[in-house]
Design a protein around this motif. Structure first.
Motif, PDB file in Angstrom:
ATOM      1  N   GLU A 134     -34.225  20.364  62.148  1.00 16.14           N
ATOM      2  CA  GLU A 134     -33.788  21.654  62.689  1.00 16.14           C
ATOM      3  C   GLU A 134     -34.988  22.485  63.131  1.00 16.14           C
ATOM      4  O   GLU A 134     -34.978  23.101  64.196  1.00 16.14           O
ATOM      5  N   ALA A 135     -36.045  22.486  62.284  1.00 20.87           N
ATOM      6  CA  ALA A 135     -37.266  23.238  62.627  1.00 20.87           C
ATOM      7  C   ALA A 135     -37.881  22.720  63.916  1.00 20.87           C
ATOM      8  O   ALA A 135     -38.333  23.499  64.762  1.00 20.87           O
ATOM      9  N   THR A 144     -30.161  18.293  53.495  1.00 14.37           N
ATOM     10  CA  THR A 144     -31.174  17.275  53.201  1.00 14.37           C
ATOM     11  C   THR A 144     -32.532  17.713  53.778  1.00 14.37           C
ATOM     12  O   THR A 144     -32.609  18.562  54.669  1.00 14.37           O
ATOM     13  N   ILE A 145     -33.571  17.080  53.256  1.00 13.22           N
ATOM     14  CA  ILE A 145     -34.928  17.349  53.743  1.00 13.22           C
ATOM     15  C   ILE A 145     -35.009  17.038  55.241  1.00 13.22           C
ATOM     16  O   ILE A 145     -35.558  17.815  56.023  1.00 13.22           O
ATOM     17  N   GLY A 146     -34.441  15.894  55.632  1.00 15.96           N
ATOM     18  CA  GLY A 146     -34.475  15.493  57.033  1.00 15.96           C
ATOM     19  C   GLY A 146     -33.775  16.485  57.934  1.00 15.96           C
ATOM     20  O   GLY A 146     -34.273  16.827  59.009  1.00 15.96           O
ATOM     21  N   GLN A 169     -43.671  21.000  48.166  1.00 15.11           N
ATOM     22  CA  GLN A 169     -44.711  21.768  48.853  1.00 15.11           C
ATOM     23  C   GLN A 169     -45.234  20.995  50.062  1.00 15.11           C
ATOM     24  O   GLN A 169     -45.509  21.579  51.112  1.00 15.11           O
ATOM     25  N   ARG A 170     -45.332  19.671  49.942  1.00 24.89           N
ATOM     26  CA  ARG A 170     -45.753  18.845  51.086  1.00 24.89           C
ATOM     27  C   ARG A 170     -44.713  18.899  52.209  1.00 24.89           C
ATOM     28  O   ARG A 170     -45.063  18.899  53.391  1.00 24.89           O
ATOM     29  N   VAL A 171     -43.440  18.941  51.831  1.00 24.79           N
ATOM     30  CA  VAL A 171     -42.376  19.086  52.839  1.00 24.79           C
ATOM     31  C   VAL A 171     -42.539  20.408  53.578  1.00 24.79           C
ATOM     32  O   VAL A 171     -42.415  20.479  54.811  1.00 24.79           O
ATOM     33  N   PRO A 181     -33.590  18.916  48.265  1.00 25.68           N
ATOM     34  CA  PRO A 181     -34.772  19.516  47.625  1.00 25.68           C
ATOM     35  C   PRO A 181     -34.865  19.313  46.118  1.00 25.68           C
ATOM     36  O   PRO A 181     -35.950  19.061  45.584  1.00 25.68           O
ATOM     37  N   HIS A 182     -33.719  19.366  45.413  1.00 26.50           N
ATOM     38  CA  HIS A 182     -33.767  19.263  43.951  1.00 26.50           C
ATOM     39  C   HIS A 182     -34.161  17.854  43.477  1.00 26.50           C
ATOM     40  O   HIS A 182     -34.527  17.668  42.315  1.00 26.50           O
ATOM     41  N   GLN A 183     -34.099  16.887  44.377  1.00 25.63           N
ATOM     42  CA  GLN A 183     -34.450  15.518  44.014  1.00 25.63           C
ATOM     43  C   GLN A 183     -35.957  15.256  44.104  1.00 25.63           C
ATOM     44  O   GLN A 183     -36.418  14.196  43.694  1.00 25.63           O
ATOM     45  N   LEU A 184     -36.700  16.229  44.630  1.00 23.07           N
ATOM     46  CA  LEU A 184     -38.145  16.069  44.807  1.00 23.07           C
ATOM     47  C   LEU A 184     -38.910  16.865  43.753  1.00 23.07           C
ATOM     48  O   LEU A 184     -38.416  17.881  43.246  1.00 23.07           O
ATOM     49  N   SER A 185     -40.111  16.416  43.433  1.00 20.11           N
ATOM     50  CA  SER A 185     -40.982  17.167  42.520  1.00 20.11           C
ATOM     51  C   SER A 185     -41.552  18.388  43.245  1.00 20.11           C
ATOM     52  O   SER A 185     -41.461  18.492  44.478  1.00 20.11           O
ATOM     53  N   GLY A 186     -42.175  19.291  42.485  1.00 19.38           N
ATOM     54  CA  GLY A 186     -42.750  20.496  43.077  1.00 19.38           C
ATOM     55  C   GLY A 186     -43.801  20.187  44.128  1.00 19.38           C
ATOM     56  O   GLY A 186     -43.831  20.799  45.204  1.00 19.38           O
ATOM     57  N   GLY A 187     -44.665  19.222  43.827  1.00 13.14           N
ATOM     58  CA  GLY A 187     -45.708  18.845  44.773  1.00 13.14           C
ATOM     59  C   GLY A 187     -45.144  18.249  46.053  1.00 13.14           C
ATOM     60  O   GLY A 187     -45.639  18.516  47.152  1.00 13.14           O
TER      61      GLY A 187
END
Length: 330
Positions: free
Chosen positions: A118-119, A111-113, A164-166, A155-161
């Protein structure tokens, strides 16, 4: 803006070693970035922009690549000499990078979270709860809506923009002093491009983060950068303030780049293009690398390599014999 450089690159040389021998990718690259400064590195594909940024991050694949000379000083520390363990501490904490295609940089299985947390935890002593809170705050800072819900999405659930913000949120999560953005808007449509550039400009003002913007798009440079470095075939051919270079480009290559930008006020049947092709790395052993494509070239250009000559105010430099004695081309 402080005049103390956050980054100093001196005579950087990076080569790739292949079956055909050594192929120099960048040669004698020297520049600096001040605190809070935004500089652009522009040029055609294959000119050495990305190799320069990967060298700064010490991410050149070894083999076949290797930094074979020069210094890369970040906050005074020479990154060329530090261990890989120390470099892992520096990446994220002191310098971070945004890559041009976020779908290949984000792991599709997490997931994005999970990836943002982790980072953060990798570079700090934050607890899981603290990392979650910080990740949500960073998502909000880069203008992502419904941040808490996005933390649970893939990631696949989000648009390209949004992806990129993530990536920008991830790069900024440990508040690095230097951010390298390698073609951050290439894969995005024009509207989203404008939003991402506005976001980076806003973050630069809010956080005083220095930014190196690597791009082939002169419009991006005009939008966000203060200084610009023009590269050709692995070398810097011109450097100066954006206004100076856009109003009075001195190198024939820079002049050609600017002439090839379409003018919406002027209708043309055919856009200008620089004649010839970018030389294969390592193929030109002597002389100016642009000579074969230059309408101003003369015999000396084919025999000797010009230095970077400074203008009277020292703020504008150009690698061209026509400017050696203060001459010029219009």
């Amino acid at each position: 803006m402080s005049q103390t450089p956050v980054l100093e690159v001196k005579q950087l040389r990076t080569s790739f070693f292949t079956g055909e021998g050594e192929v120099p990718a960048v040669e004698d690259i020297t520049f600096s970035v001040g605190k809070g400064e935004v500089i652009g590195i522009v040029g055609e594909s294959g000119c050495g922009k990305s190799v320069t940024s990967l060298s700064i991050m010490r991410l050149i694949p070894q083999p076949p690549g290797k930094i074979i000379g020069g210094e890369i000083r970040l906050n005074g520390e020479n990154l060329v000499d530090v261990s890989e363990k120390r470099m892992r501490q520096i990446r994220g904490n002191d310098v971070a990078m945004i890559f041009q295609e976020p779908m290949t940089s984000l792991n599709p299985l997490f997931t994005i979270g999970n990836q943002l947390m982790e980072a953060i935890r990798l570079h700090s002593n934050a607890t899981k709860k603290e990392a979650y809170s910080q990740a949500v705050d960073m998502m909000k800072l880069v203008g992502l809506p419904r941040a808490e819900q996005l933390m649970k999405e893939y990631p696949h659930q989000l648009s390209g923009g949004m992806r990129q913000r993530v990536m920008i949120a991830m790069a900024l999560s440990c508040h690095p002093r230097l951010l390298i953005a390698d073609e951050p808007t290439t894969a995005l449509d024009v509207t989203i491009q404008a939003q991402i550039l506005a976001l980076m400009r806003d973050l630069n003002h809010k956080l005083d983060t220095s930014i190196i913007m690597i791009t082939h798009d002169l419009g991006v440079v005009a939008e966000v950068c203060q200084r610009v470095i023009v590269m050709y075939a692995g070398k810097i051919v011109e450097e100066g303030f954006v206004e100076d270079i856009f109003k009075n480009p001195k190198h024939p290559y820079t002049q050609g780049l600017l002439k090839s930008v379409p003018d919406i006020m002027e209708k043309k049947e055919r856009l200008y293009s620089i004649p010839g092709n970018v030389p294969k790395p390592g193929s030109i052993k002597q002389g100016c690398r642009f000579a074969a494509r230059c309408e101003h070239a003369f015999e000396r250009c084919l025999e000797s390599t010009p230095d970077l000559y400074a203008t009277e105010d020292q703020a504008h430099q150009v690698r061209c014999f026509l400017h050696e004695e203060g001459g010029g081309i219009q």
